[in-house]
Design a protein around this motif. Structure first.
Motif, PDB file in Angstrom:
ATOM      1  N   GLY A 210       0.822  -1.205   0.000  1.00 54.68           N
ATOM      2  CA  GLY A 210       0.000   0.000   0.000  1.00 54.68           C
ATOM      3  C   GLY A 210       0.855   1.254   0.000  1.00 54.68           C
ATOM      4  O   GLY A 210       2.084   1.194  -0.028  1.00 54.68           O
ATOM      5  N   PRO A 211       0.214   2.409   0.058  1.00 50.15           N
ATOM      6  CA  PRO A 211       0.969   3.681   0.098  1.00 50.15           C
ATOM      7  C   PRO A 211       1.792   3.795   1.377  1.00 50.15           C
ATOM      8  O   PRO A 211       1.264   3.594   2.483  1.00 50.15           O
ATOM      9  N   VAL A 212       3.073   4.116   1.235  1.00 48.97           N
ATOM     10  CA  VAL A 212       3.958   4.212   2.398  1.00 48.97           C
ATOM     11  C   VAL A 212       4.855   5.442   2.290  1.00 48.97           C
ATOM     12  O   VAL A 212       5.172   5.915   1.196  1.00 48.97           O
ATOM     13  N   ALA A 213       5.246   5.925   3.453  1.00 47.27           N
ATOM     14  CA  ALA A 213       6.212   7.021   3.549  1.00 47.27           C
ATOM     15  C   ALA A 213       7.322   6.578   4.478  1.00 47.27           C
ATOM     16  O   ALA A 213       7.079   6.283   5.654  1.00 47.27           O
ATOM     17  N   TRP A 214       8.530   6.489   3.949  1.00 49.10           N
ATOM     18  CA  TRP A 214       9.699   6.132   4.771  1.00 49.10           C
ATOM     19  C   TRP A 214      10.179   7.383   5.489  1.00 49.10           C
ATOM     20  O   TRP A 214      10.416   8.419   4.870  1.00 49.10           O
ATOM     21  N   LEU A 215      10.372   7.280   6.806  1.00 54.72           N
ATOM     22  CA  LEU A 215      10.880   8.387   7.603  1.00 54.72           C
ATOM     23  C   LEU A 215      12.364   8.184   7.869  1.00 54.72           C
ATOM     24  O   LEU A 215      12.779   7.133   8.358  1.00 54.72           O
ATOM     25  N   PHE A 216      13.153   9.204   7.573  1.00 60.52           N
ATOM     26  CA  PHE A 216      14.596   9.138   7.796  1.00 60.52           C
ATOM     27  C   PHE A 216      15.019  10.318   8.673  1.00 60.52           C
ATOM     28  O   PHE A 216      14.631  11.454   8.419  1.00 60.52           O
ATOM     29  N   GLY A 217      15.821  10.032   9.707  1.00 64.69           N
ATOM     30  CA  GLY A 217      16.330  11.085  10.563  1.00 64.69           C
ATOM     31  C   GLY A 217      17.628  11.643  10.021  1.00 64.69           C
ATOM     32  O   GLY A 217      18.163  11.154   9.016  1.00 64.69           O
ATOM     33  N   ASN A 218      18.152  12.668  10.680  1.00 67.53           N
ATOM     34  CA  ASN A 218      19.424  13.205  10.200  1.00 67.53           C
ATOM     35  C   ASN A 218      20.586  12.354  10.688  1.00 67.53           C
ATOM     36  O   ASN A 218      20.430  11.502  11.568  1.00 67.53           O
ATOM     37  N   GLU A 219      21.748  12.594  10.097  1.00 61.82           N
ATOM     38  CA  GLU A 219      22.914  11.747  10.365  1.00 61.82           C
ATOM     39  C   GLU A 219      23.337  11.786  11.830  1.00 61.82           C
ATOM     40  O   GLU A 219      23.745  10.787  12.395  1.00 61.82           O
ATOM     41  N   ALA A 220      23.230  12.948  12.445  1.00 65.01           N
ATOM     42  CA  ALA A 220      23.773  13.096  13.797  1.00 65.01           C
ATOM     43  C   ALA A 220      22.897  12.460  14.865  1.00 65.01           C
ATOM     44  O   ALA A 220      23.391  11.825  15.802  1.00 65.01           O
ATOM     45  N   HIS A 221      21.556  12.597  14.712  1.00 64.53           N
ATOM     46  CA  HIS A 221      20.673  12.189  15.808  1.00 64.53           C
ATOM     47  C   HIS A 221      19.644  11.127  15.437  1.00 64.53           C
ATOM     48  O   HIS A 221      18.961  10.606  16.326  1.00 64.53           O
ATOM     49  N   GLY A 222      19.512  10.818  14.163  1.00 64.41           N
ATOM     50  CA  GLY A 222      18.476   9.873  13.768  1.00 64.41           C
ATOM     51  C   GLY A 222      17.096  10.472  13.963  1.00 64.41           C
ATOM     52  O   GLY A 222      16.928  11.690  14.109  1.00 64.41           O
ATOM     53  N   LEU A 223      16.089   9.614  14.004  1.00 59.74           N
ATOM     54  CA  LEU A 223      14.725  10.089  14.218  1.00 59.74           C
ATOM     55  C   LEU A 223      14.490  10.366  15.703  1.00 59.74           C
ATOM     56  O   LEU A 223      14.942   9.595  16.552  1.00 59.74           O
ATOM     57  N   PRO A 224      13.773  11.433  16.035  1.00 61.58           N
ATOM     58  CA  PRO A 224      13.392  11.651  17.434  1.00 61.58           C
ATOM     59  C   PRO A 224      12.600  10.451  17.956  1.00 61.58           C
ATOM     60  O   PRO A 224      11.830   9.831  17.207  1.00 61.58           O
ATOM     61  N   ASN A 225      12.761  10.134  19.228  1.00 61.24           N
ATOM     62  CA  ASN A 225      12.081   8.969  19.806  1.00 61.24           C
ATOM     63  C   ASN A 225      10.565   9.051  19.670  1.00 61.24           C
ATOM     64  O   ASN A 225       9.898   8.030  19.471  1.00 61.24           O
ATOM     65  N   THR A 226      10.026  10.264  19.766  1.00 57.64           N
ATOM     66  CA  THR A 226       8.570  10.400  19.648  1.00 57.64           C
ATOM     67  C   THR A 226       8.082  10.009  18.260  1.00 57.64           C
ATOM     68  O   THR A 226       7.053   9.335  18.121  1.00 57.64           O
ATOM     69  N   LEU A 227       8.812  10.403  17.217  1.00 57.14           N
ATOM     70  CA  LEU A 227       8.416  10.049  15.854  1.00 57.14           C
ATOM     71  C   LEU A 227       8.624   8.563  15.604  1.00 57.14           C
ATOM     72  O   LEU A 227       7.829   7.923  14.902  1.00 57.14           O
ATOM     73  N   LEU A 228       9.690   8.033  16.169  1.00 58.33           N
ATOM     74  CA  LEU A 228       9.951   6.600  16.023  1.00 58.33           C
ATOM     75  C   LEU A 228       8.807   5.801  16.636  1.00 58.33           C
ATOM     76  O   LEU A 228       8.311   4.834  16.047  1.00 58.33           O
ATOM     77  N   ALA A 229       8.363   6.218  17.806  1.00 64.18           N
ATOM     78  CA  ALA A 229       7.283   5.507  18.490  1.00 64.18           C
ATOM     79  C   ALA A 229       5.950   5.677  17.768  1.00 64.18           C
ATOM     80  O   ALA A 229       5.107   4.763  17.775  1.00 64.18           O
ATOM     81  N   ASP A 230       5.742   6.850  17.156  1.00 66.74           N
ATOM     82  CA  ASP A 230       4.460   7.131  16.498  1.00 66.74           C
ATOM     83  C   ASP A 230       4.353   6.540  15.096  1.00 66.74           C
ATOM     84  O   ASP A 230       3.253   6.521  14.523  1.00 66.74           O
ATOM     85  N   ALA A 231       5.460   6.065  14.528  1.00 62.40           N
ATOM     86  CA  ALA A 231       5.410   5.484  13.180  1.00 62.40           C
ATOM     87  C   ALA A 231       4.481   4.273  13.174  1.00 62.40           C
ATOM     88  O   ALA A 231       4.360   3.549  14.177  1.00 62.40           O
ATOM     89  N   ASP A 232       3.820   4.039  12.054  1.00 65.31           N
ATOM     90  CA  ASP A 232       2.916   2.898  11.962  1.00 65.31           C
ATOM     91  C   ASP A 232       3.664   1.574  12.079  1.00 65.31           C
ATOM     92  O   ASP A 232       3.137   0.604  12.631  1.00 65.31           O
TER      93      ASP A 232
END
Length: 271
Positions: A210-232
């Motif tokens: 199905g339709p998907v959006a890959w989330l990528f964080g920046n090199e130094a810190h990666g994805l914030p924990n809140t966004l990581l937890a909220d990802a489907d």
């Protein structure tokens, strides 16, 4: 035959100011250099003018002929003028003045996208350009830059995209929460990579269908924990060797390819 513009000419001075992000935003134009970028700018109708170092006219003759055929003005530059416009150590000798490229997220969502590359607060222009190039190669529908993100019109980003910045829509949204909410409202699943993800990339074919959006964080810190937890879904990339992790460029290439492969296969398109 036009006169050769010097480094003091008003046009060159004005274009050199486009090296600054604030000027680009105000004037709604930017400058690209190199044959790949100029070629893509002409092919997509984004070039307002083309500029070439006086001693490089023969080298870039085909590009200049195309520009003139489409009524795009061509200007000749002195060596010093070309050096003033260049952002690379060895200037390629050809430039294009272009309209800005970014689009609104609503425009992208209106097209019912199936594959998006979403970078959260990317700060390194080379990484952004590489992500745009990779997303273009994998047939993604758009690249979305969220939060305090680097300007995709930055010279290094444009060069790293190898012309792809002209081929694929690029969105900039400062409100990360609102943008991710809009993606979900559009029926798009958000996916994040995580070493301890509940799903392996090898076992995610049904998710990718199905339709998907890959989330990528920046090199130094990666994805914030809140966004990581909220990802489907949090998806682990299997690493069979001894490397501890992958950088943004490698991870994005793997993830976008994995999703594109399944989507193209199930739609009947060739891989």
């Amino acid at each position: 035959m036009t006169d050769v513009l010097s480094e003091r000419s008003s046009r060159v001075v004005s274009l050199a100011k486009l090296h600054r992000s604030a000027t680009r935003r105000t004037e709604k134009r930017f400058l690209v250099e190199g044959a790949n970028a100029v070629d893509a700018a002409l092919a997509t109708g984004r070039a307002r003018s083309v500029l070439v170092r006086d001693d490089a006219e023969d080298r870039f003759g085909e590009l200049l002929d195309r520009a003139r055929a489409h009524s795009v003005p061509v200007y000749r530059l002195s060596d010093r003028a070309a050096a003033k416009l260049a952002e690379t150590t060895t200037a390629p000798g050809v430039f294009a003045e272009c309209d800005l490229l970014t689009v609104h997220l609503d425009e992208v969502l209106a097209g019912s996208p199936r594959l998006l590359a979403v970078a959260v607060e990317p700060r390194e222009p080379g990484n952004v350009g590489t992500l745009i190039r990779c997303a273009d190669a994998m047939g993604a529908d758009a690249v979305v830059l969220l939060g305090d993100a680097v300007d995709p019109h930055n010279g290094k980003a444009v060069r790293a995209s190898a012309g792809s910045v002209f081929h694929i829509p690029v969105v900039r949204e400062s409100d990360t929460t609102a943008a991710l909410s809009a993606l979900r409202s559009g029926g798009i699943l958000t996916l994040a990579t995580a070493a301890d993800g509940e799903l392996s990339l090898d076992d995610a074919d049904d998710v990718f269908a199905g339709p998907v959006a890959w989330l990528f964080g920046n090199e130094a810190h990666g994805l914030p924990n809140t966004l990581l937890a909220d990802a489907d879904h949090r998806i682990a990339i299997p690493i069979h060797g001894h490397a501890e992790s992958l950088n943004l460029a490698a991870a994005s290439a793997i993830c976008l390819y994995a999703a594109a492969r399944i989507q193209h296969r199930r739609s009947g398109s060739p891989d």
